[in-house]
Motif scaffolding. Structure first.
Motif, short mmCIF file in Angstrom:
data_model
loop_
_atom_site.label_atom_id
_atom_site.label_comp_id
_atom_site.label_asym_id
_atom_site.label_seq_id
_atom_site.Cartn_x
_atom_site.Cartn_y
_atom_site.Cartn_z
N SER A 216 0.49 -11.99 -6.17
CA SER A 216 0.94 -11.13 -7.27
C SER A 216 -0.21 -10.38 -7.93
O SER A 216 -0.10 -9.18 -8.21
CB SER A 216 1.69 -11.96 -8.31
N LYS A 217 -1.31 -11.07 -8.21
CA LYS A 217 -2.42 -10.44 -8.92
C LYS A 217 -3.06 -9.32 -8.10
O LYS A 217 -3.20 -8.19 -8.60
CB LYS A 217 -3.46 -11.49 -9.31
N PRO A 218 -3.45 -9.57 -6.82
CA PRO A 218 -3.99 -8.45 -6.03
C PRO A 218 -2.96 -7.36 -5.77
O PRO A 218 -3.31 -6.18 -5.69
CB PRO A 218 -4.45 -9.11 -4.73
N MET A 219 -1.69 -7.73 -5.68
CA MET A 219 -0.65 -6.73 -5.47
C MET A 219 -0.52 -5.83 -6.69
O MET A 219 -0.30 -4.62 -6.57
CB MET A 219 0.70 -7.42 -5.18
N TYR A 228 -8.87 1.26 -6.77
CA TYR A 228 -8.89 0.38 -7.95
C TYR A 228 -8.85 -1.09 -7.52
O TYR A 228 -9.57 -1.93 -8.07
CB TYR A 228 -7.69 0.69 -8.84
N ALA A 229 -8.00 -1.39 -6.52
CA ALA A 229 -7.90 -2.77 -6.04
C ALA A 229 -9.21 -3.24 -5.43
O ALA A 229 -9.66 -4.37 -5.66
CB ALA A 229 -6.77 -2.88 -5.01
N ALA A 230 -9.87 -2.35 -4.66
CA ALA A 230 -11.15 -2.71 -4.04
C ALA A 230 -12.21 -2.97 -5.10
O ALA A 230 -13.00 -3.92 -5.00
CB ALA A 230 -11.59 -1.60 -3.10
N ASN A 231 -12.21 -2.14 -6.14
CA ASN A 231 -13.18 -2.33 -7.23
C ASN A 231 -12.89 -3.59 -8.04
O ASN A 231 -13.79 -4.12 -8.70
CB ASN A 231 -13.16 -1.11 -8.16
N SER A 232 -11.62 -4.05 -7.97
CA SER A 232 -11.24 -5.27 -8.69
C SER A 232 -11.51 -6.52 -7.88
O SER A 232 -11.20 -7.63 -8.32
CB SER A 232 -9.75 -5.21 -9.06
N GLY A 233 -12.07 -6.36 -6.69
CA GLY A 233 -12.43 -7.51 -5.87
C GLY A 233 -11.42 -7.88 -4.81
O GLY A 233 -11.54 -8.94 -4.18
#
Length: 340
Positions: A216-219, A228-233
């Motif tokens: 859920s969190k990465p989604m 944005y997802a890549a920058n969020s790890g």
């Protein structure tokens, strides 16, 4: 914040109550109606009415459980695909994933029955997963070459038509009477699903849904954009592979036991997001499962009762309710694009 919390509580409560009510209705209503009080007494003391007990435990409970488990699986699978392709009408049926699974399962059943043995549940799921992954591979190849999602959706529909045509050819030109009966399965149905099939389906669907919920969190980050997802790890390749595998496993499990069930994976996530007014996976994934279960319980009840003793295929009813929702989504997107 308080209004949103109340909306979530109200939405989940309504879905759970609908699920319980429709499950009881599906168990009690049919060619032989069973009163709720009679249902409880038959389950407590099977010797008091063995006929009712056998109907409940042998036919209606497994079928109802299958509608809940497989309906929920389809809705979650559709939500995962919609997030993967960032398109609200992406789903296992529309993209041809279910049709690919249907084709390989049909080939396995034709081969095995013509050689005098029946494949077990796990073999059916494995065959369906292989077919789903083959179709998904074609979709991914096409998605790498086209930019417009509308083209990808049309290609998915065409792949579905090709797989369905080959399946119909194999089924219609089979000589064995048992193989000809595959026609009912190829149209989609929850009938004939036994207790062992329900247990097998549950052992696959529930872990897959839990894994989807854990994403859920990465989604949520992925919904805001890949960068944005890549920058969020978020490890994008691993995350996308997980979405594909989980959605394929869920749709394959449904196809293996119930055949292709149309539009549930597209319509239910849209309905749920409209009710909860959010697309956050941590809220929507459990709601999708409940919504898919409710939707399939309602449709299965209609298939059994409206034209009794004739039973409709489940896809016939899900299409009647699901297709208008897809049309609405397309019109809404077109209207929003013009306003922008």
């Amino acid at each position: 914040m308080k209004t949103r919390k109340l909306r979530f509580i109200g939405g989940y409560t309504a879905l759970i109550l609908l699920l319980i009510g429709l499950a009881l209705l599906n168990i009690c209503a049919g060619s032989a109606d069973i009163a709720p009080s009679h249902l409880i007494s038959a389950l407590r003391d099977p010797d008091s009415d063995k006929v009712a007990y056998n109907i409940i435990t042998g036919l209606r409970l497994p079928r109802t459980a299958a509608a809940v488990i497989l309906g929920g699986a389809l809705a979650v699978s559709g939500f995962l695909l919609q997030n993967f392709f960032a398109n609200p009408i992406a789903g296992p049926y529309i993209l041809g994933v279910s049709s690919g699974a249907k084709l390989v399962v049909a080939l396995l059943m034709v081969y095995s029955l013509s050689h005098g043995f029946a494949p077990n549940s796990f073999a059916m799921v494995a065959a369906a997963f292989a077919g789903a992954m083959i179709s998904m591979s074609f979709i991914l190849l096409i998605s790498a070459k086209v930019r417009r999602m509308s083209v990808l959706i049309v290609c998915g529909v065409m792949i579905g038509y090709i797989c369905s045509a080959v399946t119909d050819f194999v089924v219609n030109f089979s000589d064995d009477s048992n193989i000809v009966n595959l026609h009912n399965w190829s149209m989609g149905s929850f009938s004939g699903i036994g207790k062992s099939d329900v247990i097998t389906a549950a052992s696959i669907v529930f872990p897959a849904c839990i894994c989807a919920f854990m994403l859920s969190k990465p989604m949520n980050a992925y919904q805001l954009g890949e960068q944005y997802a890549a920058n969020s790890g978020v490890h994008i390749k691993a995350f996308r592979a997980a979405l594909i595998l989980l959605s394929s496993v869920l749709s394959a499990c449904v196809t293996a036991f119930a055949g292709p069930v149309s539009f549930v994976g597209v319509a239910v996530p849209h309905i749920v997001k409209s009710i909860f007014r959010t697309a956050r996976p941590i809220y929507i994934i459990p709601a999708c499962f409940l919504g898919g279960a409710v939707f399939c319980l309602l449709c299965d009840f209609i298939t059994r009762t409206v034209f009794a003793p004739t039973e409709l295929s489940i896809s016939t009813v899900t299409s009647v309710f699901g297709a208008p929702i897809v049309i609405y989504i397309l019109m809404h997107r077109e209207r929003r694009a013009k306003n922008e």
